[in-house]
Design a protein around this motif. Sequence first.
Motif, PDB file in Angstrom:
ATOM      1  N   LEU B  44      -5.567  -1.321  -0.873  1.00  0.00           N
ATOM      2  CA  LEU B  44      -4.387  -2.133  -0.575  1.00  0.00           C
ATOM      3  C   LEU B  44      -4.500  -2.723   0.828  1.00  0.00           C
ATOM      4  O   LEU B  44      -4.276  -3.912   1.040  1.00  0.00           O
ATOM      5  CB  LEU B  44      -3.154  -1.218  -0.604  1.00  0.00           C
ATOM      6  N   LYS B 132      -2.876 -12.533  -7.244  1.00  0.00           N
ATOM      7  CA  LYS B 132      -3.555 -11.669  -8.220  1.00  0.00           C
ATOM      8  C   LYS B 132      -3.646 -10.239  -7.690  1.00  0.00           C
ATOM      9  O   LYS B 132      -3.513  -9.279  -8.437  1.00  0.00           O
ATOM     10  CB  LYS B 132      -4.964 -12.185  -8.481  1.00  0.00           C
ATOM     11  N   GLU B 133      -3.930 -10.131  -6.405  1.00  0.00           N
ATOM     12  CA  GLU B 133      -4.065  -8.809  -5.789  1.00  0.00           C
ATOM     13  C   GLU B 133      -2.707  -8.132  -5.660  1.00  0.00           C
ATOM     14  O   GLU B 133      -2.552  -6.937  -5.946  1.00  0.00           O
ATOM     15  CB  GLU B 133      -4.734  -8.969  -4.417  1.00  0.00           C
ATOM     16  N   THR B 135      -0.050  -8.561  -7.368  1.00  0.00           N
ATOM     17  CA  THR B 135       0.511  -8.119  -8.649  1.00  0.00           C
ATOM     18  C   THR B 135       0.156  -6.653  -8.896  1.00  0.00           C
ATOM     19  O   THR B 135       1.003  -5.860  -9.318  1.00  0.00           O
ATOM     20  CB  THR B 135      -0.033  -8.996  -9.797  1.00  0.00           C
ATOM     21  N   TYR B 136      -1.071  -6.284  -8.566  1.00  0.00           N
ATOM     22  CA  TYR B 136      -1.461  -4.877  -8.711  1.00  0.00           C
ATOM     23  C   TYR B 136      -0.754  -3.988  -7.690  1.00  0.00           C
ATOM     24  O   TYR B 136      -0.390  -2.855  -8.002  1.00  0.00           O
ATOM     25  CB  TYR B 136      -2.977  -4.718  -8.580  1.00  0.00           C
ATOM     26  N   HIS B 137      -0.577  -4.497  -6.484  1.00  0.00           N
ATOM     27  CA  HIS B 137       0.121  -3.695  -5.468  1.00  0.00           C
ATOM     28  C   HIS B 137       1.527  -3.366  -5.958  1.00  0.00           C
ATOM     29  O   HIS B 137       1.983  -2.226  -5.857  1.00  0.00           O
ATOM     30  CB  HIS B 137       0.250  -4.462  -4.143  1.00  0.00           C
ATOM     31  N   LEU B 138       2.193  -4.401  -6.467  1.00  0.00           N
ATOM     32  CA  LEU B 138       3.577  -4.214  -6.894  1.00  0.00           C
ATOM     33  C   LEU B 138       3.669  -3.296  -8.108  1.00  0.00           C
ATOM     34  O   LEU B 138       4.534  -2.425  -8.179  1.00  0.00           O
ATOM     35  CB  LEU B 138       4.212  -5.585  -7.197  1.00  0.00           C
ATOM     36  N   ARG B 139       2.777  -3.484  -9.047  1.00  0.00           N
ATOM     37  CA  ARG B 139       2.774  -2.593 -10.219  1.00  0.00           C
ATOM     38  C   ARG B 139       2.680  -1.136  -9.791  1.00  0.00           C
ATOM     39  O   ARG B 139       3.359  -0.268 -10.309  1.00  0.00           O
ATOM     40  CB  ARG B 139       1.557  -2.916 -11.098  1.00  0.00           C
ATOM     41  N   ARG B 140       1.822  -0.932  -8.813  1.00  0.00           N
ATOM     42  CA  ARG B 140       1.594   0.429  -8.348  1.00  0.00           C
ATOM     43  C   ARG B 140       2.809   0.974  -7.595  1.00  0.00           C
ATOM     44  O   ARG B 140       3.212   2.118  -7.790  1.00  0.00           O
ATOM     45  CB  ARG B 140       0.355   0.450  -7.452  1.00  0.00           C
TER      46      ARG B 140
END
Lengths: 184, 253
Positions: B44, B132-133, B135-140
């Motif tokens: 992150l 794109k990056e 989106t993964y941070h937020l999902r996590r």
Amino acid sequence: MLSGKHPMDSLIASDRIPANASGERLSIEQLWQLLDEVKDPEVPAISVVELGVVRSIEWQDDTLHVCVTPTYSGCPATELIEQMIQSALEQAGLRQFQLETRLAPAWTTDWITPAGREKLREFGIAPPQGSASKLSLMGHSEIIECPHCGSQQTEQVSEFGSTACKALYRCRDCLEPFDYFKCI
Amino acid sequence: MTQQEALQQYLLRLADSDMVLGQRLCELCGHAPALEEELALMNLGLDLIGQARNWYEYAAELEGKGNDADYLAFRRDAGEFRNLLLVEQPNGDYAMTMARQFFFDAWHYQTLQALVNSSDERIAQVAGKAIKEVTYHLRRSIEWMKRLGNGTEESHQRMEVAVEELWRFTGELIEADEVDLMMAEAGIGADPEAVKSAWKQMVTDVMTEATLTLQDENAWMHVGGKRGIHTEHLGFLLAEMQFLPRAYPDAVW
Ligand SMILES: [Zn+2]
């Protein structure tokens, strides 16, 4: 430091290597094959061509232009990949070439070639499944197949694995942990 | 304020928030509660520092003083930083680290989604990569809010404390000032009203699902980060982050 010597859209020109003996220009096809020998430093099973970071190779007059798109904004391998491409071209006797780093369109796992996906699986990394455009914000329903035994009974351990591009999974059948190259 | 000046400020806010939060996350290297968490946090942080570099490079070009991204990150003092106050807050316990991340990610995601359509092509490019990056941070971070909120009595209690402690720094994320409004009007920046309502909705939804107490929307808020007025924490963070380039100017490796 934040960056190596070159910012975005930078050009690296090289004229250190003398022309090769025959003086003949390599064809574009030969050049793609040449760069297909350059391996991704973090996943050496796959080449930078298979990974889809080499976007174009073209001759403009006597200068070769190679365009590279980095995988992640903070990918520490970006500069190393460019250096490796540069040295591969130099070793092939190329005298005049320019490397261009291009951000848009942004790199996507959809660009990983079918051969690249197969090599990832053989290496023990589950290749990205489905299309990056379908990435959902909430929940993740996709089934990730274990690269070791092919089981679909797998679970995510962490959204991030050994590098930003991978997530960490565990197989409930063979009990092995594995990296999943996630869609982006 | 000219549009050019506003753009410069706008870029520094994006860059500085990414950079400072990236640095905060890197402080956890070797200290995270579990190996998987350590890997995630470092990735992150790396994403954020990479994004900061892209914004800094553009800001440095526009500034036209011959400075580079390194200069902007490592040679400015706290008063020149334009990051959100939220991201300079200390890591605290893991609930604090994750609540800070969630509030930021939710704002970051909405902002970048808008910036993908910026009339400024360079901004649209950098945002297109970053979204794109993030989106993964937020999902996590959503997962962690739910996990700690719905976890044990202790994890729930700690998350309640974290949310309450950090809430007073969230006003700055969604309150527009002159720079935000100028950029939105020019089609360059995100529409502050749209970001505000989407952020509020997401925070309400996630906190409700995580069984956490919803905080008062009209609570008194700390502001100032976007204008360079910071909490006492930023100076200490910069002292560590900037030590090497300041002690050994122009050091390279
Ligand atoms: Zn298996």
